[in-house]
Design a protein around this motif. Structure first.
Motif, PDB file in Angstrom:
ATOM      1  N   PHE A  25      17.405  -3.918 -12.325  1.00 45.98           N
ATOM      2  CA  PHE A  25      18.647  -3.430 -12.926  1.00 45.98           C
ATOM      3  C   PHE A  25      18.512  -3.129 -14.412  1.00 45.98           C
ATOM      4  N   ARG A  26      19.208  -2.089 -14.833  1.00 42.04           N
ATOM      5  CA  ARG A  26      19.293  -1.746 -16.248  1.00 42.04           C
ATOM      6  C   ARG A  26      20.398  -2.577 -16.902  1.00 42.04           C
ATOM      7  N   ILE A  27      20.415  -2.554 -18.217  1.00 40.15           N
ATOM      8  CA  ILE A  27      21.484  -3.221 -18.971  1.00 40.15           C
ATOM      9  C   ILE A  27      22.748  -2.386 -18.851  1.00 40.15           C
ATOM     10  N   SER A  28      23.871  -3.027 -18.609  1.00 37.12           N
ATOM     11  CA  SER A  28      25.150  -2.329 -18.547  1.00 37.12           C
ATOM     12  C   SER A  28      25.417  -1.680 -19.902  1.00 37.12           C
ATOM     13  N   GLU A  29      25.823  -0.425 -19.880  1.00 37.03           N
ATOM     14  CA  GLU A  29      25.988   0.337 -21.117  1.00 37.03           C
ATOM     15  C   GLU A  29      27.322   0.076 -21.810  1.00 37.03           C
ATOM     16  N   ASN A 133      29.380   3.871 -33.258  1.00 33.37           N
ATOM     17  CA  ASN A 133      28.973   2.580 -32.713  1.00 33.37           C
ATOM     18  C   ASN A 133      27.803   2.647 -31.734  1.00 33.37           C
ATOM     19  N   TYR A 134      26.947   3.661 -31.844  1.00 27.68           N
ATOM     20  CA  TYR A 134      25.778   3.736 -30.970  1.00 27.68           C
ATOM     21  C   TYR A 134      24.695   2.798 -31.477  1.00 27.68           C
ATOM     22  N   VAL A 135      24.111   2.022 -30.555  1.00 25.46           N
ATOM     23  CA  VAL A 135      22.968   1.172 -30.869  1.00 25.46           C
ATOM     24  C   VAL A 135      22.150   0.979 -29.590  1.00 25.46           C
ATOM     25  N   SER A 136      20.825   0.931 -29.748  1.00 25.19           N
ATOM     26  CA  SER A 136      19.951   0.711 -28.606  1.00 25.19           C
ATOM     27  C   SER A 136      18.719  -0.046 -29.070  1.00 25.19           C
ATOM     28  N   TYR A 137      18.378  -1.103 -28.335  1.00 26.13           N
ATOM     29  CA  TYR A 137      17.174  -1.883 -28.596  1.00 26.13           C
ATOM     30  C   TYR A 137      16.368  -1.935 -27.315  1.00 26.13           C
ATOM     31  N   PHE A 138      15.074  -1.657 -27.394  1.00 27.76           N
ATOM     32  CA  PHE A 138      14.254  -1.779 -26.200  1.00 27.76           C
ATOM     33  C   PHE A 138      12.777  -1.921 -26.564  1.00 27.76           C
ATOM     34  N   PRO A 139      12.039  -2.668 -25.728  1.00 27.65           N
ATOM     35  CA  PRO A 139      10.591  -2.722 -25.881  1.00 27.65           C
ATOM     36  C   PRO A 139       9.981  -1.561 -25.093  1.00 27.65           C
ATOM     37  N   ALA A 140       8.823  -1.126 -25.523  1.00 27.94           N
ATOM     38  CA  ALA A 140       8.126  -0.054 -24.807  1.00 27.94           C
ATOM     39  C   ALA A 140       6.621  -0.284 -24.909  1.00 27.94           C
ATOM     40  N   ILE A 141       5.912   0.300 -23.982  1.00 27.97           N
ATOM     41  CA  ILE A 141       4.460   0.250 -23.996  1.00 27.97           C
ATOM     42  C   ILE A 141       3.954   1.629 -24.402  1.00 27.97           C
ATOM     43  N   VAL A 142       3.106   1.669 -25.429  1.00 21.24           N
ATOM     44  CA  VAL A 142       2.459   2.917 -25.820  1.00 21.24           C
ATOM     45  C   VAL A 142       1.138   2.977 -25.062  1.00 21.24           C
ATOM     46  N   LEU A 143       0.974   4.036 -24.298  1.00 17.85           N
ATOM     47  CA  LEU A 143      -0.181   4.200 -23.417  1.00 17.85           C
ATOM     48  C   LEU A 143      -1.314   4.926 -24.133  1.00 17.85           C
ATOM     49  N   ILE A 156       8.748  -1.296 -20.192  1.00 21.71           N
ATOM     50  CA  ILE A 156       8.121  -2.529 -19.731  1.00 21.71           C
ATOM     51  C   ILE A 156       8.660  -2.923 -18.375  1.00 21.71           C
ATOM     52  N   TYR A 157       9.963  -2.772 -18.202  1.00 18.61           N
ATOM     53  CA  TYR A 157      10.621  -3.234 -16.986  1.00 18.61           C
ATOM     54  C   TYR A 157      10.738  -2.129 -15.940  1.00 18.61           C
ATOM     55  N   ALA A 158      10.590  -2.490 -14.684  1.00 19.08           N
ATOM     56  CA  ALA A 158      10.622  -1.524 -13.588  1.00 19.08           C
ATOM     57  C   ALA A 158      11.928  -0.741 -13.535  1.00 19.08           C
ATOM     58  N   SER A 159      13.013  -1.311 -14.038  1.00 22.23           N
ATOM     59  CA  SER A 159      14.302  -0.606 -14.014  1.00 22.23           C
ATOM     60  C   SER A 159      14.396   0.474 -15.089  1.00 22.23           C
ATOM     61  N   GLY A 160      13.440   0.521 -15.991  1.00 17.22           N
ATOM     62  CA  GLY A 160      13.430   1.561 -17.034  1.00 17.22           C
ATOM     63  C   GLY A 160      13.743   0.981 -18.403  1.00 17.22           C
ATOM     64  N   PHE A 161      13.974   1.881 -19.330  1.00 15.49           N
ATOM     65  CA  PHE A 161      14.266   1.473 -20.705  1.00 15.49           C
ATOM     66  C   PHE A 161      15.626   0.834 -20.792  1.00 15.49           C
TER      67      PHE A 161
END
Length: 161
Positions: A25-29, A133-143, A156-161
């Protein structure tokens, strides 16, 4: 940790719960969830990071080779395909292991966290509107490929960013 709601309605309040739930599951927006998600960035540090002996080289590669549109930022839709972070107005701060972008509407920070065992690299992205009021935090993998060239980014997570 503060309680976070996922799009399924499930609530989590620990890294273990978060990591398990993000497989599906993704984070509720909602604004509250987006702000709270900053606390959960540290959960990605459980990926068994290694010290990057070539930190400066890695940061420069990310700066010059990673396409801005490879990350789901607020700037992506207005940026031409194929433009790297350096070509999109980001600044490189080697001493802080950080890339930044600031204008009158947007403040983006990309923090380099370390090397993964498979040769890819972990970054944290903080994307904030300076107005509104837009804000977004997420980890990512640089390939990276075998020649140590950047080939893209992935969640990182199967559900996406």
């Amino acid at each position: 940790m503060s309680s976070l709601t996922l799009e399924s309605g499930m609530r989590v309040s620990s890294c273990a719960e978060y990591e398990q739930a993000r497989a599906a599951f993704r984070i509720s927006e909602t604004l509250a969830n987006q702000i709270i998600s900053a606390e959960y960035l540290r959960c990605s540090l459980s990926l068994d990071l290694q010290v990057d002996e070539q930190n400066t080289k890695t940061m420069r590669a990310i700066f010059h080779q990673l396409e801005l549109r490879a990350l789901p930022t607020s700037l992506g839709p207005s940026t031409e395909r194929g433009k790297s972070l350096s070509q999109s107005g980001f600044q490189l701060w080697l001493e802080r292991s950080m890339l930044t972008y600031n204008d009158e509407f947007t403040d983006i920070q990309i923090q380099y966290k370390g090397k993964l065992r498979n040769g890819n690299h972990l970054i944290w992205v903080a994307d904030k509107a300076t107005q509104g009021n837009y804000v977004s935090y997420f980890p990512a993998i640089v390939l990276f490929d075998e020649e140590q060239a950047v080939v893209g980014a992935a969640p990182i997570y199967a559900s996406g960013f």
